[in-house]
Design a protein around this motif. Structure first.
Motif, PDB file in Angstrom:
ATOM      1  N   ASP A 151       0.835  -1.206   0.000  1.00  0.00           N
ATOM      2  CA  ASP A 151       0.000   0.000   0.000  1.00  0.00           C
ATOM      3  C   ASP A 151       0.869   1.256   0.000  1.00  0.00           C
ATOM      4  N   VAL A 152       1.923   1.248   0.810  1.00  0.00           N
ATOM      5  CA  VAL A 152       2.830   2.395   0.851  1.00  0.00           C
ATOM      6  C   VAL A 152       3.486   2.572  -0.512  1.00  0.00           C
ATOM      7  N   GLU A 153       3.990   1.500  -1.082  1.00  0.00           N
ATOM      8  CA  GLU A 153       4.653   1.570  -2.389  1.00  0.00           C
ATOM      9  C   GLU A 153       3.685   2.040  -3.474  1.00  0.00           C
ATOM     10  N   ALA A 154       2.441   1.559  -3.444  1.00  0.00           N
ATOM     11  CA  ALA A 154       1.445   1.966  -4.445  1.00  0.00           C
ATOM     12  C   ALA A 154       1.114   3.448  -4.297  1.00  0.00           C
ATOM     13  N   SER A 155       0.988   3.917  -3.074  1.00  0.00           N
ATOM     14  CA  SER A 155       0.703   5.342  -2.852  1.00  0.00           C
ATOM     15  C   SER A 155       1.865   6.210  -3.304  1.00  0.00           C
ATOM     16  N   LEU A 156       3.075   5.761  -3.041  1.00  0.00           N
ATOM     17  CA  LEU A 156       4.246   6.515  -3.489  1.00  0.00           C
ATOM     18  C   LEU A 156       4.312   6.560  -5.014  1.00  0.00           C
ATOM     19  N   GLU A 157       4.053   5.446  -5.646  1.00  0.00           N
ATOM     20  CA  GLU A 157       4.064   5.391  -7.107  1.00  0.00           C
ATOM     21  C   GLU A 157       3.002   6.326  -7.692  1.00  0.00           C
ATOM     22  N   ALA A 158       1.824   6.315  -7.101  1.00  0.00           N
ATOM     23  CA  ALA A 158       0.753   7.201  -7.572  1.00  0.00           C
ATOM     24  C   ALA A 158       1.118   8.667  -7.351  1.00  0.00           C
ATOM     25  N   ALA A 159       1.778   8.958  -6.251  1.00  0.00           N
ATOM     26  CA  ALA A 159       2.189  10.337  -5.962  1.00  0.00           C
ATOM     27  C   ALA A 159       3.217  10.817  -6.980  1.00  0.00           C
ATOM     28  N   TRP A 160       4.204   9.991  -7.267  1.00  0.00           N
ATOM     29  CA  TRP A 160       5.205  10.372  -8.268  1.00  0.00           C
ATOM     30  C   TRP A 160       4.533  10.607  -9.615  1.00  0.00           C
ATOM     31  N   ALA A 161       3.586   9.756  -9.968  1.00  0.00           N
ATOM     32  CA  ALA A 161       2.900   9.877 -11.256  1.00  0.00           C
ATOM     33  C   ALA A 161       2.037  11.139 -11.323  1.00  0.00           C
ATOM     34  N   ALA A 162       1.560  11.617 -10.175  1.00  0.00           N
ATOM     35  CA  ALA A 162       0.694  12.795 -10.141  1.00  0.00           C
ATOM     36  C   ALA A 162       1.467  14.106 -10.213  1.00  0.00           C
ATOM     37  N   LEU A 163       2.773  14.059 -10.041  1.00  0.00           N
ATOM     38  CA  LEU A 163       3.570  15.285 -10.129  1.00  0.00           C
ATOM     39  C   LEU A 163       3.590  15.791 -11.568  1.00  0.00           C
ATOM     40  N   PRO A 164       3.807  17.090 -11.739  1.00  0.00           N
ATOM     41  CA  PRO A 164       3.875  17.628 -13.112  1.00  0.00           C
ATOM     42  C   PRO A 164       5.015  16.988 -13.899  1.00  0.00           C
ATOM     43  N   ASP A 165       4.802  16.834 -15.190  1.00  0.00           N
ATOM     44  CA  ASP A 165       5.837  16.323 -16.073  1.00  0.00           C
ATOM     45  C   ASP A 165       6.892  17.416 -16.270  1.00  0.00           C
ATOM     46  N   ALA A 166       8.144  17.040 -16.315  1.00  0.00           N
ATOM     47  CA  ALA A 166       9.234  18.009 -16.457  1.00  0.00           C
ATOM     48  C   ALA A 166       9.072  18.858 -17.717  1.00  0.00           C
ATOM     49  N   ASP A 167       8.626  18.264 -18.813  1.00  0.00           N
ATOM     50  CA  ASP A 167       8.447  19.021 -20.051  1.00  0.00           C
ATOM     51  C   ASP A 167       7.328  20.050 -19.933  1.00  0.00           C
ATOM     52  N   ASP A 168       6.323  19.758 -19.104  1.00  0.00           N
ATOM     53  CA  ASP A 168       5.212  20.693 -18.934  1.00  0.00           C
ATOM     54  C   ASP A 168       5.638  21.987 -18.251  1.00  0.00           C
TER      55      ASP A 168
END
Length: 148
Positions: A23-40
């Motif tokens: 659960d911790v790993e899944a939440s961390l993965e989702a958090a990283w994915a929710a951050l803005p993309d560097a190109d944006d």
């Protein structure tokens, strides 16, 4: 309590600990994915500085990353207090890195927000000030004299 019950409890605790880590790993993965993309935050199609700033301000939203980080921290804290993790140093380091990234994004967003309101005011000040404004007034005065 029988020996079989203790063994079952230990097995259940191990399963729960594994699920908690997942659960911790899944939440961390989702958090990283929710951050803005560097190109944006790097590329823009804006025609002027205000457009760039508005686009950047929109791109600098942490979005669901903060909520996912909160979930990760909640389950991580629970797992630590229950002594459920054999080794949690990697999770702790990732949580800290994610917190730092979200803090940086938030700080950048605040700075861009300030610039978004400052730059138009500065433009107006510069348009109204200096020799160019004086030259316009003199030209208008000269034109009035010529008409007389």
């Amino acid at each position: 309590m029988s020996q079989a019950t203790l063994g079952d409890d230990e097995e259940l605790f191990g399963e729960a600990a594994n699920e908690m880590r997942e659960d911790v790993e899944a939440s961390l993965e989702a958090a990283w994915a929710a951050l803005p993309d560097a190109d944006d935050i790097w590329e823009t199609d804006a025609d002027n500085v205000l457009g760039v700033l508005n686009g950047l301000n929109s791109a600098l939203e942490a979005g669901d990353a903060e909520e996912n980080l909160r979930d990760a921290k909640k389950w991580f804290t629970m797992g630590q207090r229950a002594d459920a993790f054999d080794d949690a140093a990697d999770l702790e380091a990732e949580i800290e890195a994610l917190e730092a990234a979200i803090t940086d994004i938030s700080a950048a967003g605040e700075q861009v927000g300030e610039l978004t309101s400052t730059v138009p005011a500065l433009r107006g000040t510069l348009q109204d000030a200096g020799p160019a404004a004086d030259d316009d007034e003199e030209a208008d005065a000269d034109a009035d004299e010529d008409e007389e």
